[in-house]
Design a protein around this motif. Structure first.
Motif, mmCIF file in Angstrom:
data_model
loop_
_atom_site.group_PDB
_atom_site.id
_atom_site.type_symbol
_atom_site.label_atom_id
_atom_site.label_comp_id
_atom_site.label_asym_id
_atom_site.label_seq_id
_atom_site.Cartn_x
_atom_site.Cartn_y
_atom_site.Cartn_z
ATOM 1 N N PRO A 104 11.102 9.427 12.986
ATOM 2 C CA PRO A 104 11.095 9.006 11.962
ATOM 3 C C PRO A 104 9.140 8.478 12.664
ATOM 4 N N LEU A 105 8.964 7.961 11.196
ATOM 5 C CA LEU A 105 7.520 7.441 10.728
ATOM 6 C C LEU A 105 7.787 5.688 10.620
ATOM 7 N N ILE A 106 6.623 5.033 11.855
ATOM 8 C CA ILE A 106 6.865 3.745 11.976
ATOM 9 C C ILE A 106 5.333 2.830 11.187
ATOM 10 N N ARG A 107 5.381 2.195 10.325
ATOM 11 C CA ARG A 107 4.064 1.248 10.207
ATOM 12 C C ARG A 107 4.763 -0.369 10.218
ATOM 13 N N ASP A 108 3.601 -0.259 9.625
ATOM 14 C CA ASP A 108 3.465 -1.884 9.299
ATOM 15 C C ASP A 108 3.457 -2.236 8.223
ATOM 16 N N ASP A 109 3.152 -3.487 7.842
ATOM 17 C CA ASP A 109 3.640 -4.428 6.358
ATOM 18 C C ASP A 109 1.806 -4.017 5.403
ATOM 19 N N ALA A 110 0.853 -3.403 7.189
ATOM 20 C CA ALA A 110 0.016 -3.543 6.031
ATOM 21 C C ALA A 110 -0.599 -1.891 5.681
ATOM 22 N N GLY A 111 0.624 -1.061 5.705
ATOM 23 C CA GLY A 111 0.437 0.044 5.028
ATOM 24 C C GLY A 111 -0.196 1.087 6.395
ATOM 25 N N ILE A 112 -0.067 0.880 8.042
ATOM 26 C CA ILE A 112 -0.920 1.464 9.174
ATOM 27 C C ILE A 112 0.378 1.714 9.746
ATOM 28 N N ALA A 113 0.177 3.381 9.834
ATOM 29 C CA ALA A 113 1.513 4.164 11.025
ATOM 30 C C ALA A 113 0.869 3.236 13.025
ATOM 31 N N LEU A 114 2.203 3.346 13.072
ATOM 32 C CA LEU A 114 1.912 3.620 14.080
ATOM 33 C C LEU A 114 2.501 4.378 15.251
ATOM 34 N N VAL A 115 1.389 4.488 16.171
ATOM 35 C CA VAL A 115 1.923 6.475 16.214
ATOM 36 C C VAL A 115 2.462 6.617 18.384
ATOM 37 N N GLY A 116 1.155 4.971 18.845
ATOM 38 C CA GLY A 116 1.138 4.954 20.234
ATOM 39 C C GLY A 116 2.421 3.569 20.617
ATOM 40 N N ALA A 117 1.908 2.290 20.269
ATOM 41 C CA ALA A 117 2.080 0.963 20.473
ATOM 42 C C ALA A 117 1.204 0.173 19.855
ATOM 43 N N ALA A 118 1.818 -0.924 19.918
ATOM 44 C CA ALA A 118 1.528 -2.288 18.961
ATOM 45 C C ALA A 118 1.478 -3.602 20.004
ATOM 46 N N THR A 119 0.169 -4.011 20.246
ATOM 47 C CA THR A 119 0.954 -5.510 21.044
ATOM 48 C C THR A 119 0.613 -6.849 20.264
ATOM 49 N N VAL A 120 1.316 -7.350 20.395
ATOM 50 C CA VAL A 120 0.870 -9.177 19.853
ATOM 51 C C VAL A 120 0.625 -9.921 21.000
ATOM 52 N N THR A 121 0.530 -10.396 20.669
ATOM 53 C CA THR A 121 -0.050 -12.304 21.538
ATOM 54 C C THR A 121 -0.754 -13.188 21.045
ATOM 55 N N ALA B 266 -1.646 -15.463 15.393
ATOM 56 C CA ALA B 266 -0.995 -14.133 16.822
ATOM 57 C C ALA B 266 -2.306 -12.803 16.329
ATOM 58 N N ARG B 267 -2.475 -12.436 17.678
ATOM 59 C CA ARG B 267 -3.403 -11.350 17.730
ATOM 60 C C ARG B 267 -2.881 -9.874 18.078
ATOM 61 N N LEU B 268 -3.217 -8.842 17.194
ATOM 62 C CA LEU B 268 -2.497 -7.774 16.715
ATOM 63 C C LEU B 268 -3.337 -5.981 16.524
ATOM 64 N N VAL B 269 -3.207 -5.960 18.226
ATOM 65 C CA VAL B 269 -4.112 -4.457 18.041
ATOM 66 C C VAL B 269 -2.357 -3.587 18.563
ATOM 67 N N ARG B 270 -2.827 -2.772 17.394
ATOM 68 C CA ARG B 270 -1.867 -1.451 17.272
ATOM 69 C C ARG B 270 -2.730 -0.378 17.213
ATOM 70 N N ASP B 271 -2.840 0.594 17.835
ATOM 71 C CA ASP B 271 -2.830 1.689 18.718
ATOM 72 C C ASP B 271 -4.448 1.573 19.603
ATOM 73 N N GLY B 272 -4.767 0.627 20.431
ATOM 74 C CA GLY B 272 -5.586 0.235 20.611
ATOM 75 C C GLY B 272 -6.588 -0.546 19.605
ATOM 76 N N VAL B 273 -6.408 -0.260 17.820
ATOM 77 C CA VAL B 273 -7.207 -0.593 17.248
ATOM 78 C C VAL B 273 -6.828 -2.226 16.794
ATOM 79 N N PRO B 274 -7.925 -3.657 17.487
ATOM 80 C CA PRO B 274 -7.901 -4.614 16.855
ATOM 81 C C PRO B 274 -7.676 -4.632 15.642
ATOM 82 N N ASN B 275 -6.856 -5.271 14.931
ATOM 83 C CA ASN B 275 -7.085 -6.317 13.485
ATOM 84 C C ASN B 275 -7.893 -7.352 13.447
ATOM 85 N N PRO B 276 -8.723 -7.036 12.613
ATOM 86 C CA PRO B 276 -10.137 -8.191 12.414
ATOM 87 C C PRO B 276 -9.722 -9.198 11.912
ATOM 88 N N ARG B 277 -8.388 -9.896 11.880
ATOM 89 C CA ARG B 277 -8.477 -11.722 12.032
ATOM 90 C C ARG B 277 -6.569 -11.694 12.305
#
Length: 224
Positions: free
Chosen positions: A112-129, A195-206
């Motif tokens: 399965p391909l997991i993505r978010d509503d920004a059209g970015i794929a997730l391969v490892g983990a996303a954290t939301v804080t 909320a602060r989102l980090v996808r696969d070690g890459v922080p979302n810019p806002r």
């Protein structure tokens, strides 16, 4: 006739010896869309195209994101990294020279391909804080129709799965001795004042007020 795979060397990541004689393209540590052009052009004439990403989880996710957006999910994707990561844990992948050998001779699996509503794929983990290290996460989140949390928590963790339904999420515990309770589903939706989102070690810019991760309507080809 199938040609040899193509290696995408991301940043300073060392290329293991088993991959040394393959066609290789060096790109930034976190490649952007134009950085894939040469490698994907090379794979255009291959009957069984295979792209080997040598780098970190962020680079691996960027490669899958690019294939998804170009509608080239027929390209087999292999991952070679030095050390264990969220992606190697999620998909039970090898590391180092063993990963390189798998990238050459491994079996292709449809996952399965997991993505978010920004059209970015997730391969490892996303954290939301919360928006700062001192803030907890305020809001609510659901995995399909099941409530993950409502109120205030330290944060949440979202990971892909190689099997259906495709995604799972858990609430961070205040004590590291506390176990995690995972919910599995097709999608997770979060609402928060900030909320602060980090996808696969890459922080979302806002900071975000809403975020959704979900199973894409197409699968991808993972070499393992």
């Amino acid at each position: 006739m199938a040609l040899t795979p193509v290696v995408l060397k991301c940043g300073d990541s060392p290329v293991p010896l088993p991959l040394g004689e393959l066609t290789s393209f060096t790109v930034p540590e976190l490649p952007e869309k134009q950085d894939f052009d040469e490698a994907l052009s090379q794979l255009q004439v291959v009957t069984e195209p295979r792209l080997i990403v040598v780098g970190n989880d962020g680079a691996f996710a960027a490669a899958l994101t690019r294939l998804m957006r170009l509608e080239r999910l027929n390209v087999e994707l292999a991952y070679v990294t030095e050390n264990r990561s969220d992606a190697t844990d999620a998909y039970k992948l090898a590391t180092g020279a063993r990963a390189a050998r798998t990238a050459l001779k491994g079996t292709v699996h449809t996952v399965p391909l997991i993505r978010d509503d920004a059209g970015i794929a997730l391969v490892g983990a996303a954290t939301v804080t919360g928006p700062t290290d001192a803030d907890e996460l305020i809001g609510e989140a659901y995995v399909d129709d099941n409530k993950l949390f409502s109120g205030t928590v330290p944060g949440i963790r979202i990971v892909p799965s190689p099997k259906l339904p495709g995604i799972k999420a858990s609430v961070d515990r205040k004590s590291r001795w506390s176990g995690r309770r995972w919910l599995e589903g097709r999608a997770i939706q979060l609402g928060s004042p900030a909320a602060r989102l980090v996808r696969d070690g890459v922080p979302n810019p806002r900071d975000l007020k809403r975020s959704t991760f979900y199973r894409h309507d197409k699968t991808w080809l993972l070499v393992r």
